[in-house]
Scaffold this motif. Structure first.
Motif, PDB file in Angstrom:
ATOM      1  N   LEU A 185      -0.711  22.151   1.804  1.00  0.00           N
ATOM      2  CA  LEU A 185       0.455  23.034   1.810  1.00  0.00           C
ATOM      3  C   LEU A 185       0.284  24.071   0.712  1.00  0.00           C
ATOM      4  N   PHE A 186       0.383  25.334   1.084  1.00  0.00           N
ATOM      5  CA  PHE A 186       0.245  26.416   0.109  1.00  0.00           C
ATOM      6  C   PHE A 186       1.550  27.202   0.064  1.00  0.00           C
ATOM      7  N   LEU A 234     -10.735  23.272  -2.483  1.00  0.00           N
ATOM      8  CA  LEU A 234     -10.475  21.878  -2.102  1.00  0.00           C
ATOM      9  C   LEU A 234     -11.252  21.478  -0.856  1.00  0.00           C
ATOM     10  N   THR A 235     -12.188  22.308  -0.450  1.00  0.00           N
ATOM     11  CA  THR A 235     -12.912  22.059   0.794  1.00  0.00           C
ATOM     12  C   THR A 235     -13.625  20.712   0.780  1.00  0.00           C
ATOM     13  N   ALA A 236     -14.362  20.433  -0.286  1.00  0.00           N
ATOM     14  CA  ALA A 236     -15.138  19.193  -0.342  1.00  0.00           C
ATOM     15  C   ALA A 236     -14.235  17.966  -0.313  1.00  0.00           C
ATOM     16  N   VAL A 237     -13.159  18.011  -1.078  1.00  0.00           N
ATOM     17  CA  VAL A 237     -12.255  16.864  -1.140  1.00  0.00           C
ATOM     18  C   VAL A 237     -11.582  16.620   0.202  1.00  0.00           C
ATOM     19  N   SER A 238     -11.034  17.670   0.801  1.00  0.00           N
ATOM     20  CA  SER A 238     -10.330  17.508   2.074  1.00  0.00           C
ATOM     21  C   SER A 238     -11.272  17.052   3.172  1.00  0.00           C
ATOM     22  N   GLU A 239     -12.493  17.562   3.175  1.00  0.00           N
ATOM     23  CA  GLU A 239     -13.463  17.132   4.187  1.00  0.00           C
ATOM     24  C   GLU A 239     -13.837  15.672   4.000  1.00  0.00           C
ATOM     25  N   GLN A 240     -13.964  15.235   2.750  1.00  0.00           N
ATOM     26  CA  GLN A 240     -14.300  13.839   2.480  1.00  0.00           C
ATOM     27  C   GLN A 240     -13.185  12.912   2.948  1.00  0.00           C
ATOM     28  N   LEU A 241     -11.944  13.288   2.699  1.00  0.00           N
ATOM     29  CA  LEU A 241     -10.813  12.461   3.123  1.00  0.00           C
ATOM     30  C   LEU A 241     -10.699  12.426   4.645  1.00  0.00           C
ATOM     31  N   PRO A 249       0.822  -1.214   0.000  1.00  0.00           N
ATOM     32  CA  PRO A 249       0.000   0.000   0.000  1.00  0.00           C
ATOM     33  C   PRO A 249       0.852   1.259   0.000  1.00  0.00           C
ATOM     34  N   ILE A 250       0.321   2.326  -0.599  1.00  0.00           N
ATOM     35  CA  ILE A 250       0.974   3.631  -0.574  1.00  0.00           C
ATOM     36  C   ILE A 250       0.540   4.332   0.701  1.00  0.00           C
ATOM     37  N   ARG A 251       1.458   4.512   1.619  1.00  0.00           N
ATOM     38  CA  ARG A 251       1.118   5.057   2.925  1.00  0.00           C
ATOM     39  C   ARG A 251       1.247   6.585   2.984  1.00  0.00           C
ATOM     40  N   LYS A 252       2.080   7.142   2.101  1.00  0.00           N
ATOM     41  CA  LYS A 252       2.295   8.587   2.106  1.00  0.00           C
ATOM     42  C   LYS A 252       2.123   9.089   0.681  1.00  0.00           C
ATOM     43  N   LEU A 253       1.159   9.980   0.497  1.00  0.00           N
ATOM     44  CA  LEU A 253       0.797  10.440  -0.838  1.00  0.00           C
ATOM     45  C   LEU A 253       0.829  11.964  -0.885  1.00  0.00           C
ATOM     46  N   ALA A 254       1.555  12.508  -1.866  1.00  0.00           N
ATOM     47  CA  ALA A 254       1.593  13.959  -2.079  1.00  0.00           C
ATOM     48  C   ALA A 254       0.980  14.265  -3.433  1.00  0.00           C
ATOM     49  N   LEU A 255       0.009  15.162  -3.461  1.00  0.00           N
ATOM     50  CA  LEU A 255      -0.710  15.501  -4.682  1.00  0.00           C
ATOM     51  C   LEU A 255      -0.471  16.971  -5.006  1.00  0.00           C
ATOM     52  N   VAL A 256       0.114  17.227  -6.167  1.00  0.00           N
ATOM     53  CA  VAL A 256       0.429  18.596  -6.576  1.00  0.00           C
ATOM     54  C   VAL A 256      -0.688  19.104  -7.482  1.00  0.00           C
ATOM     55  N   LEU A 257      -1.330  20.191  -7.061  1.00  0.00           N
ATOM     56  CA  LEU A 257      -2.443  20.775  -7.825  1.00  0.00           C
ATOM     57  C   LEU A 257      -2.141  22.239  -8.115  1.00  0.00           C
ATOM     58  N   LEU A 309      -6.835  31.266  -6.264  1.00  0.00           N
ATOM     59  CA  LEU A 309      -6.369  30.377  -5.206  1.00  0.00           C
ATOM     60  C   LEU A 309      -6.604  30.929  -3.803  1.00  0.00           C
ATOM     61  N   SER A 310      -7.333  32.015  -3.688  1.00  0.00           N
ATOM     62  CA  SER A 310      -7.526  32.643  -2.377  1.00  0.00           C
ATOM     63  C   SER A 310      -8.243  31.711  -1.395  1.00  0.00           C
ATOM     64  N   LYS A 311      -9.205  30.921  -1.886  1.00  0.00           N
ATOM     65  CA  LYS A 311      -9.946  30.029  -0.989  1.00  0.00           C
ATOM     66  C   LYS A 311      -9.071  28.893  -0.464  1.00  0.00           C
ATOM     67  N   VAL A 312      -8.262  28.316  -1.338  1.00  0.00           N
ATOM     68  CA  VAL A 312      -7.432  27.201  -0.887  1.00  0.00           C
ATOM     69  C   VAL A 312      -6.338  27.708   0.049  1.00  0.00           C
ATOM     70  N   LYS A 313      -5.876  28.925  -0.146  1.00  0.00           N
ATOM     71  CA  LYS A 313      -4.882  29.477   0.775  1.00  0.00           C
ATOM     72  C   LYS A 313      -5.482  29.632   2.171  1.00  0.00           C
ATOM     73  N   THR A 314      -6.720  30.087   2.221  1.00  0.00           N
ATOM     74  CA  THR A 314      -7.404  30.249   3.506  1.00  0.00           C
ATOM     75  C   THR A 314      -7.570  28.909   4.213  1.00  0.00           C
ATOM     76  N   ALA A 315      -7.800  27.856   3.432  1.00  0.00           N
ATOM     77  CA  ALA A 315      -8.040  26.536   4.010  1.00  0.00           C
ATOM     78  C   ALA A 315      -6.751  25.765   4.296  1.00  0.00           C
ATOM     79  N   ALA A 316      -5.604  26.294   3.875  1.00  0.00           N
ATOM     80  CA  ALA A 316      -4.343  25.559   3.992  1.00  0.00           C
ATOM     81  C   ALA A 316      -3.928  25.364   5.449  1.00  0.00           C
TER      82      ALA A 316
END
Length: 316
Positions: free
Chosen positions: A111-112, A94-101, A75-83, A153-160
């Protein structure tokens, strides 16, 4: 340091994350931020820290990617996703995705990376490339492209969870900040390979430091030692008892210590010390083994891992 023994060298269809398995095995870092602020550097650092890095993945596929990691073997235990805004599906939310995870028990961090406009402009000038939103801006200028990206990207920065301003940071300083944040106990650990070799077969191309043991008497000319190797006690004792051998070993140890400390400061995490003699059978093998043992015997709390390998042993 820790000594690691080394030998001689010559999907599922589900649409939801498995809560129990994901919580135990997967950690997700979503890397985003302004173009030119250091996302590529961050991805390389995270990869060195053991993360599987996926670049420019559509946000809608993030959960699916985590599912694949959970069920992979191993299994992949550590995953980094660059968006980033190169992906036309990335709106900066990314609010919906991060909340789901997080609801599924997956440790998720955002990370911003950002920098000042003048530094970003200078970096794009050095790289001689266009900003991804430059052509979409009203006047087609780099400044307008950066402004449009900031707004998107202002929203994702706020959520970072972590915002790093790279305006005044060197690459090495950014390395250290990321390692402190995501490296855990391995933040300053270095993978050190001690590799014996024979000069007649060529110097290893990946060597960072080369030690030449050909100044020591060659056990090849001692009949009872000729067929043995530097891993055998009689040969090792013979080599290490020759005049200058212990002084050379101590000096080599000191040189390796100085170099590894410098590598850590520069953000480098891999080093290869090549130890050579004529054929890579006697002297280099004995000294490589001794150097590996003395390095591994030091408990300095660095977490460094020492591997000893013998490239040419058995070729004669």
């Amino acid at each position: 340091m820790t000594r690691v023994e080394a030998s001689t060298t010559a999907v599922e269809n589900s649409t939801a994350v498995d809560n129990n398995k994901a919580a135990d095995t997967v950690e997700v870092v979503i890397v985003t931020g302004l173009s030119g602020a250091g996302r590529g550097t961050a991805a390389r650092v995270l990869e060195d820290l053991g993360y599987y890095v996926a670049d420019n993945l559509p946000p809608e596929l993030i959960v699916r990617m985590v599912e694949l990691g959970v069920h992979a073997d191993p299994p992949i235990r550590k995953l980094a996703l660059v968006l980033d805004v190169r992906n036309r599906f990335f709106t900066g939310n990314l609010t919906a995705v991060s909340e789901q995870l997080r609801a599924a028990g997956v440790r998720t961090r955002i990370l911003f990376l950002e920098a000042s406009d003048d530094v970003l402009i200078r970096r794009f000038g050095f790289a001689r490339r266009r900003h991804p939103l430059q052509s979409e801006s009203a006047d087609g200028t780099l400044t307008a492209g950066i402004a449009a990206e900031r707004e998107r990207l202002s929203k994702v920065k706020t959520a970072a969870d972590l915002v790093i301003d790279t305006t005044a940071l060197s690459i090495h300083q950014l390395h250290r900040k990321l390692e402190e944040a995501y490296g855990g106990g391995a933040a300053t650990a270095l993978q050190l390979t001690i590799q014996s070799f024979g000069f007649k077969y060529g110097v290893p191309l990946d060597a960072d430091l080369v030690l030449d043991l050909r100044f020591l008497p060659n056990p090849h000319w001692v009949p009872e030692l000729r067929e043995k190797t530097g891993q055998d006690a009689p040969v090792s004792e013979y080599v290490l008892s020759r005049p200058g051998a212990q002084d050379y070993l101590s000096t080599a140890r000191h040189l390796v210590d100085l170099t590894t400390e410098g590598y850590r400061q520069e953000g480098k995490r891999y080093m290869t010390v090549a130890v050579g003699c004529t054929g890579g059978k006697h002297r280099s093998v004995a000294i490589a083994e001794a150097l590996g043992e003395t390095l591994a015997a030091t408990d300095d709390g660095s977490g460094d891992v020492v591997r000893v390998v013998h490239r040419d042993l058995g070729r004669e």
